[in-house]
Design a protein around this motif. Sequence first.
Motif, PDB file in Angstrom:
ATOM      1  N   LYS A 181      55.235  37.802  83.088  1.00  0.00           N
ATOM      2  CA  LYS A 181      55.529  39.227  83.217  1.00  0.00           C
ATOM      3  C   LYS A 181      56.683  39.457  84.193  1.00  0.00           C
ATOM      4  O   LYS A 181      57.539  40.326  83.976  1.00  0.00           O
ATOM      5  CB  LYS A 181      54.291  39.991  83.671  1.00  0.00           C
ATOM      6  CG  LYS A 181      53.242  40.171  82.586  1.00  0.00           C
ATOM      7  CD  LYS A 181      52.084  41.009  83.094  1.00  0.00           C
ATOM      8  CE  LYS A 181      51.086  41.301  82.003  1.00  0.00           C
ATOM      9  NZ  LYS A 181      49.944  42.113  82.490  1.00  0.00           N
TER      10      LYS A 181
ATOM     11  N   SER B 222      45.337  42.210  80.173  1.00  0.00           N
ATOM     12  CA  SER B 222      46.521  43.050  79.964  1.00  0.00           C
ATOM     13  C   SER B 222      46.304  44.169  78.960  1.00  0.00           C
ATOM     14  O   SER B 222      46.801  45.289  79.142  1.00  0.00           O
ATOM     15  CB  SER B 222      47.697  42.176  79.519  1.00  0.00           C
ATOM     16  OG  SER B 222      48.108  41.318  80.554  1.00  0.00           O
TER      17      SER B 222
ATOM     18  N   ILE C 289      50.406  41.125  74.295  1.00  0.00           N
ATOM     19  CA  ILE C 289      51.129  42.307  74.751  1.00  0.00           C
ATOM     20  C   ILE C 289      52.085  42.791  73.659  1.00  0.00           C
ATOM     21  O   ILE C 289      52.508  43.947  73.670  1.00  0.00           O
ATOM     22  CB  ILE C 289      51.900  42.042  76.067  1.00  0.00           C
ATOM     23  CG1 ILE C 289      52.837  40.840  75.932  1.00  0.00           C
ATOM     24  CG2 ILE C 289      50.936  41.848  77.226  1.00  0.00           C
ATOM     25  CD1 ILE C 289      53.662  40.542  77.175  1.00  0.00           C
TER      26      ILE C 289
END
Length: 495
Positions: free
Chosen positions: A205, A328, A230
């Motif tokens: 990230k 996430s 994600i």
Amino acid sequence: MRYVSTRNKNVSLTASQAIAQGLARDGGLLTPEVLPQITPAFLEELKGKTYGQRAVAVMKLFLEDFSQEELTAFTQAGYASDKFDDSRVAPLHTLDEGTYCLELWHGPTSAFKDMALQLLPHLLSASLVKNQEEKTVCILVATSGDTGKAALEGFKDVDRTKILVFYPKDGVSEVQALQMKTQEGNNVGVCAVHGNFDDAQTGVKILFSDEKLRADLADRGYFLSSANSINWGRILPQLVYYISAYCDLLNQGKIQMGEKVNYCVPTGNFGNILACWYAGQMGLPVGKLICASNSNNVLTEFINTGVYNKNRPFHTTMSPSMDILVSSNLERLLFALTGQDDQAVADYMKQLNTTGRYEVTPDLKARLTEDFFAGFCDEATTSQVIRTVWQDHHYLIDPHTAVAYQVMEEYRKASGDTRKTVFVSTASPFKFCDSVLHSLGVEEVRQGLDALDQLEEVSGRPAPRPLASLRNKDVRFQEHVDKEQMMDVVLEMLK
């Protein structure tokens, strides 16, 4: 349909732009602005279709800038018979007349990640063309065990792509590590990270949000994207198998149209169970969603108390794909349950980043417990469940599936809910031979891949072909670094 950032609704992209980009530049997750609705007539039509045809019908609702012909070609390639060892792709196994196991591990890496990662390369390649992107995409992946191999296999030798996978050095099973370290392909890279999955995921990230790195890579002719959940291109194909399972139950006469079904999902990064929640919001008759965690029970506490707190001991367990403290995809659920309040979501994520915790409002907590039940299963109980299911049903399950089974039974006992229930099996038991054999009472487990043969002998079941073939492959990747060195690994690969 547009895709917006969970942290800034003013960021608005097409489906192909969202898939190509992977993660919003502000760190938010790209999410559909609205969810399309499905009807009983839609489900009735899907009943007579193959899994691939069902996938096309569902995904077309979200991918307006992809044609029917494109999606058909993608599913025919992704779910081909030479990749999946069951023509049904995601078959249902009946344990009893109220309990069904959704097997999601019949693909080329023997884990549920194949369901999405056999399609994502096709979606991503087409997205690059649609957006006239001339750079080569560099895909960065953090894995807790299964995503890495599935992504490597999916993107192997795909034109204009490079893929680099980071995994926790001592946080995956021996078979999972060997699957990644022997990966073939000229565009792939694998590196172990000292630490746990959260260290690897946080590192990825950080790389995505590093403006200097993005500029440097652009000068070299690359841009970053993600194959983790994600990326919306990972979540969307996962909606399909919940809708498909419902159609299969209808076809088998197990339920009537409109009858609600409970789903129990072993949960780490929250993407798998989120896909089922989305399907329910679209109109699939979903009853209770049962969120099953292992000893890393941060999600259990959050759903039950409204407090998300990652400041806790990290446990390395026999179900490593769930060894996660920062889930996430929960951000996407918060975005939906707050009425798409991007500022509230951004504040929660800032608190998580700075203090390691946040607490949602009482109204939001009530919404959580209305839709979800959460429980967790420790190591001893996981072993006992593997043994019990084998003894009672002559059905072999892996540790992640055992966690789901146990929490499903806890929910039934606590609630008295007799609704029919599908529990999700996310990996072949042969990926975790040591744990499964010990659970079945075997004291001396053979070393390495010889344990595959041993489990075959004990169970009378054949090991999946992709796992059995590992013994003939050479180890290619043995590098391991501290998380602070992950950027160096990326730059070295893209020289």
